[in-house]
Design an enzyme around this catalytic site. Structure first.
Site: not given
Ligand code: SAH
Length: 339
Positions: A109, A89, A116, A102, A113, A331
């Site tokens: 990933c 995205e 996220c 962005c 975390c 975010c």
């Protein structure tokens, strides 16, 4: 097959010669690519035979937008397919000072975390610099607007894809290409210390952003496992080195999570950690991720947190206006699948 968007002007000139044409043909090719064309047909000043040879050995469109959503505030989230079918995205935002993108740096990933969404399914692969650029070309084409600000804050950890991130920065800044100013590029990291040191030595004029989210070692390790490998002390030393080498102000990102990292004690410790340094703190009320129970800190508390950092510790602190959260474009809400 070669991804043409991943090649520099010099490499395209070499390619043109290899394909039996002149170097200037490579220059023309570079002009078309940096204009964002997604097919060879659009290259009107090129002989068909040359385009055919190109098409036989290479491809152009490395990020094809499959769908996009427009938020109430005008933010656009695009979901695009890479050449191998993987999905990432990217987000387009409009600010007073221009248009920002962005972009994602990896499919998924691996940093884990806890707050996220990008990390829920681990990492599939890293993107190439050409695929970073492809996201910009596609967003410019979709909106008809020029992007002058880029944040490497989509899915992925840019410093876990070091070479591609640095190559991208150099290519995006090329005056004959997208001509984006280094100062308008922000690289955000969860804190890979050796790569921060290495980046410092590149002396690029970009903005480094550190996702801190907790000033206490043990507590940070709970929400950001990378802290067990690179502790807060080493991270701050790396930031000091970065500032020394580049003279650039570093941004610290701090997502405020209700009851987790938003007490006075946290604000005090954050102040102690960062006072007197060339830094700026960006407070972000944490965004909802449907798999997680975290809630954002309430507004009055956010402003109390901010005042303490500003008034007592004299640290420049802002509260980030969150864009696009109604379409899961904010975010921590980006992922590598359709929802
Ligand atoms: N891997 C890099 C860049 C991607 S994340 C990094 O860690 O910095 C971009 C920013 O969004 C980071 O500061 C990240 O910590 C933050 N973020 C992640 N999840 C979030 C959430 N749910 N709410 C608010 N910010 C979040």
């Amino acid at each position: 097959m070669k991804d043409l968007r991943n090649l520099t002007k010099e490499q395209l000139m070499e390619l043109a010669i290899k394909l039996g044409d002149k170097a200037f043909r490579g220059k023309q090719l570079y002009e078309w690519i940096t204009k964002g064309v997604s097919s060879f047909d659009e290259m009107t000043n090129m002989p068909t035979s040359f385009k055919q040879k190109l098409a036989d050995s290479s491809y152009l469109d490395n990020y094809k937008i499959l769908e996009h959503h427009v938020a109430k505030d005008g933010t656009i989230k695009a979901l695009g397919a890479l050449h191998d079918g993987n999905i990432v995205e990217s987000v387009f935002m409009t600010y007073k000072h221009g248009n920002s993108a962005c972009i994602s740096t990896q499919v998924g990933c691996k940093m884990k975390c806890t707050f996220c969404a990008s990390t829920l399914n681990g990492v599939v692969r890293s993107l190439t610099a050409g695929e970073y650029l492809g996201q910009l070309y596609a967003l410019q084409k979709l909106t008809g607007k020029r992007i002058n600000n880029v944040v490497l804050m989509g899915s992925g950890e840019p410093l876990d894809n070091y070479e591609a991130s640095v190559r991208f920065i150099k290519m995006a800044c090329d005056e004959e290409g997208l001509n984006i100013s280094g100062r308008n590029i922000t690289l955000s990291t969860c804190g890979l210390v050796p790569e921060i040191m290495k980046l410092a030595d590149e002396k690029l004029q970009i903005t480094l952003a550190i996702s801190l989210h907790n000033p206490f070692q043990e507590e940070r390790a709970e929400i950001m496992p990378i802290t067990r490998r690179y502790g807060i002390k080493a991270l701050i030393e790396a930031v000091d080195y970065y500032i020394k080498q580049t003279g650039r102000r570093v941004t610290f990102e701090y997502a405020l999570i209700d009851g987790i990292n938003d007490s006075n004690l946290h604000a005090e410790q954050l102040g102690v950690l960062l006072r007197g340094k060339l830094v700026h703190i960006n407070l972000i009320p944490v965004n909802a991720v449907k798999e997680k129970a975290y809630r954002p800190t309430q507004n009055d508390k956010i402003y109390g947190f901010k005042s303490l950092l500003m008034d007592k510790y004299n640290i420049n602190t802002t509260v980030r206006r969150e864009l696009g959260s109604d379409i899961n474009a904010a975010c921590g809400q980006l992922r590598n699948s359709k929802l």
